[in-house]
Design a protein around this motif. Structure first.
Motif, PDB file in Angstrom:
ATOM      1  N   LYS A 191      -5.536  -9.695 -31.540  1.00 31.98           N
ATOM      2  CA  LYS A 191      -5.816 -10.625 -32.638  1.00 31.98           C
ATOM      3  C   LYS A 191      -7.164 -11.312 -32.443  1.00 31.98           C
ATOM      4  CE  LYS A 191      -0.968 -11.826 -33.496  1.00 31.98           C
ATOM      5  NZ  LYS A 191       0.009 -12.946 -33.511  1.00 31.98           N
ATOM      6  N   LEU A 192      -7.470 -11.637 -31.195  1.00 30.64           N
ATOM      7  CA  LEU A 192      -8.701 -12.357 -30.907  1.00 30.64           C
ATOM      8  C   LEU A 192      -9.928 -11.533 -31.300  1.00 30.64           C
ATOM      9  CD1 LEU A 192      -9.815 -14.970 -29.685  1.00 30.64           C
ATOM     10  CD2 LEU A 192      -9.840 -13.832 -27.458  1.00 30.64           C
ATOM     11  N   VAL A 193      -9.894 -10.237 -31.049  1.00 32.69           N
ATOM     12  CA  VAL A 193     -11.028  -9.390 -31.414  1.00 32.69           C
ATOM     13  C   VAL A 193     -11.237  -9.393 -32.919  1.00 32.69           C
ATOM     14  CG1 VAL A 193     -11.859  -7.007 -31.438  1.00 32.69           C
ATOM     15  CG2 VAL A 193     -10.816  -7.937 -29.369  1.00 32.69           C
ATOM     16  N   ALA A 194     -10.164  -9.276 -33.695  1.00 30.02           N
ATOM     17  CA  ALA A 194     -10.284  -9.276 -35.155  1.00 30.02           C
ATOM     18  C   ALA A 194     -10.777 -10.627 -35.661  1.00 30.02           C
ATOM     19  CB  ALA A 194      -8.938  -8.937 -35.786  1.00 30.02           C
ATOM     20  N   PHE A 195     -10.277 -11.703 -35.096  1.00 24.16           N
ATOM     21  CA  PHE A 195     -10.664 -13.046 -35.527  1.00 24.16           C
ATOM     22  C   PHE A 195     -12.122 -13.329 -35.218  1.00 24.16           C
ATOM     23  CE2 PHE A 195     -10.262 -17.815 -34.838  1.00 24.16           C
ATOM     24  CZ  PHE A 195     -10.243 -18.100 -36.194  1.00 24.16           C
ATOM     25  N   VAL A 196     -12.558 -12.952 -34.029  1.00 30.04           N
ATOM     26  CA  VAL A 196     -13.955 -13.177 -33.634  1.00 30.04           C
ATOM     27  C   VAL A 196     -14.896 -12.301 -34.460  1.00 30.04           C
ATOM     28  CG1 VAL A 196     -15.593 -12.941 -31.731  1.00 30.04           C
ATOM     29  CG2 VAL A 196     -13.352 -13.961 -31.321  1.00 30.04           C
ATOM     30  N   THR A 197     -14.502 -11.064 -34.712  1.00 34.79           N
ATOM     31  CA  THR A 197     -15.333 -10.172 -35.527  1.00 34.79           C
ATOM     32  C   THR A 197     -15.487 -10.708 -36.936  1.00 34.79           C
ATOM     33  OG1 THR A 197     -14.584  -8.264 -34.231  1.00 34.79           O
ATOM     34  CG2 THR A 197     -15.571  -7.819 -36.384  1.00 34.79           C
ATOM     35  N   ALA A 198     -14.393 -11.188 -37.528  1.00 34.24           N
ATOM     36  CA  ALA A 198     -14.461 -11.769 -38.874  1.00 34.24           C
ATOM     37  C   ALA A 198     -15.340 -13.015 -38.893  1.00 34.24           C
ATOM     38  CB  ALA A 198     -13.057 -12.105 -39.358  1.00 34.24           C
ATOM     39  N   ALA A 199     -15.304 -13.809 -37.820  1.00 33.20           N
ATOM     40  CA  ALA A 199     -16.149 -15.003 -37.745  1.00 33.20           C
ATOM     41  C   ALA A 199     -17.620 -14.623 -37.672  1.00 33.20           C
ATOM     42  CB  ALA A 199     -15.757 -15.837 -36.532  1.00 33.20           C
ATOM     43  N   GLY A 200     -17.953 -13.594 -36.894  1.00 28.62           N
ATOM     44  CA  GLY A 200     -19.335 -13.151 -36.823  1.00 28.62           C
ATOM     45  C   GLY A 200     -19.854 -12.660 -38.164  1.00 28.62           C
ATOM     46  N   MET A 201     -19.016 -11.944 -38.915  1.00 30.77           N
ATOM     47  CA  MET A 201     -19.418 -11.483 -40.245  1.00 30.77           C
ATOM     48  C   MET A 201     -19.637 -12.667 -41.189  1.00 30.77           C
ATOM     49  SD  MET A 201     -16.992  -8.148 -40.797  1.00 30.77           S
ATOM     50  CE  MET A 201     -17.089  -6.760 -39.660  1.00 30.77           C
TER      51      MET A 201
END
Length: 370
Positions: free
Chosen positions: A243-253
């Motif tokens: 979940k953390l990878v998806a959340f961090v990736t969405a934040a970077g976008m």
């Protein structure tokens, strides 16, 4: 058989990206006026945020109602650099001199004078905040409505904080009136078109990245965490990290979208990063189809266009129309507009299926003469 299906999907995806590139780079610049092209650039920035939400929510089940925070962090990072570039070396931005609350530039503003710091910070700072928040939340197994409310509260706190820092962030007015963009005059229509092309190119690049993630082993694992988190944990994977990878990736976008939003629109303020904008991001994703790749993009652009068009005619009723649209989509079309194509194909397939033949009637045996 699986290889043939995968190859066919890749061909369709390549054709779709090619068609999108033609529309964005060849058709839109010649068919739209400079004003409409600027609006499209704004919509495409919002679509970048929607792509990240589609990954986190559509694939991972993380209903993120606080993407405005990461959008704002990226936007303010870019805006701070542009204000310092306009002011010149050793000078304070114009709004700081206007308010007269500071005698010198705050220490945390100074690194943003360098583009080599400001550009990475626009992406890495939102990702760092998302990493800290996600590490605390996902380790404690906070999910569902509790995670959504927590992210929404973060957006509200961020907006309140920025409003209270008038001397350093511009307060309610935010940061605006940017003159240049890395040496280019933003008042020149040619340079505005250059900004649009940059935004369109970044959008297509993000689509490619997210598609690779969705079709990778990680994408399968993310869907598995969404549907059966305990089974994934039993298999030896840590759902919190997934979940953390998806959340961090969405934040970077979202941070990258905010950074590009600033030169395209010319302003960033707390009204653009609070609770209401964060909910509007989610509405666009839901309308387009959160479980698909292009659905969030098309939904975000459609909702933003409808807001611009209908809010001029119905300024008091647009918020209610937007809420009604969200309710109707969730209630009657959970898959969003993107699911209409699948529903039509399923209906056509069912119509082509031949009806079951009626059982043959038994023929009575002929009597044999004695």
């Amino acid at each position: 058989m699986n290889r043939l299906l995968a190859k066919g999907a890749s061909v369709r995806a390549g054709a779709g990206f090619a068609a999108g590139a033609v529309l964005l780079f060849a058709v839109a610049p010649f068919a739209l006026s400079d004003f409409r092209l600027g609006l499209l650039a704004k919509y495409l920035c919002l679509a970048m945020v929607a792509i990240g939400i589609g990954l986190a929510w559509g694939r991972g089940g993380l209903l993120t109602l606080g993407q405005g925070v990461f959008f704002g962090l990226g936007g303010y990072a870019m805006a701070m650099h542009l204000k310092l570039a306009d002011a010149g070396p050793g000078n304070m931005p114009d709004f700081m001199e206007l308010y007269g609350q500071l005698d010198e530039l705050p220490w945390w503003w100074r690194p943003f004078a360098s583009p080599y710091f400001a550009i990475p910070a626009a992406v890495l700072l939102p990702m760092a905040v998302a990493f800290l928040l996600g590490s605390l939340v996902f380790r404690r197994r906070v999910r569902g409505a509790y995670f959504a409310i927590l992210s929404q509260a973060l957006a509200a706190a961020m907006a309140i904080f920025l409003i209270g820092q008038q001397g350093t962030t511009g307060g309610t007015n935010g940061l605006t009136d940017f003159q240049g963009f890395f040496g280019y005059d933003l008042d020149d229509p040619v340079n505005q078109r250059m900004v649009y092309f940059i935004i369109a190119g970044v959008l297509l690049l993000l689509l490619v990245v997210v598609r690779q993630l969705m079709h990778s082993r990680y994408g399968e694992l993310l869907v598995a965490v969404r549907d059966a988190e305990e089974r994934v944990r039993f298999l030896g994977y840590d759902p919190a990290n997934v979940k953390l990878v998806a959340f961090v990736t969405a934040a970077g976008m979202a941070g990258l979208a905010g950074a590009l939003f600033v030169p395209a629109v010319g302003i960033i303020n707390p009204a653009l990063i609070g609770i209401v904008p964060s909910i509007e991001f989610v509405i666009g994703v839901a309308v387009g189809g959160r479980a698909t790749l292009l659905g969030p993009v098309l939904g975000a652009v459609a909702v933003a266009w409808a807001k611009t068009t209908l809010s001029e005619q119905f300024p008091a009723a647009w918020t209610y129309l937007q809420g009604l649209l969200f309710v109707l989509v969730v209630a009657f079309l959970p898959g969003g507009l993107a699911s209409l194509v699948r529903m039509v194909r399923a209906r056509r397939a069912s119509e082509k299926t031949p009806a079951q033949k009626a059982p043959a009637q038994e023929v009575p045996a002929q009597e044999v003469p004695a």
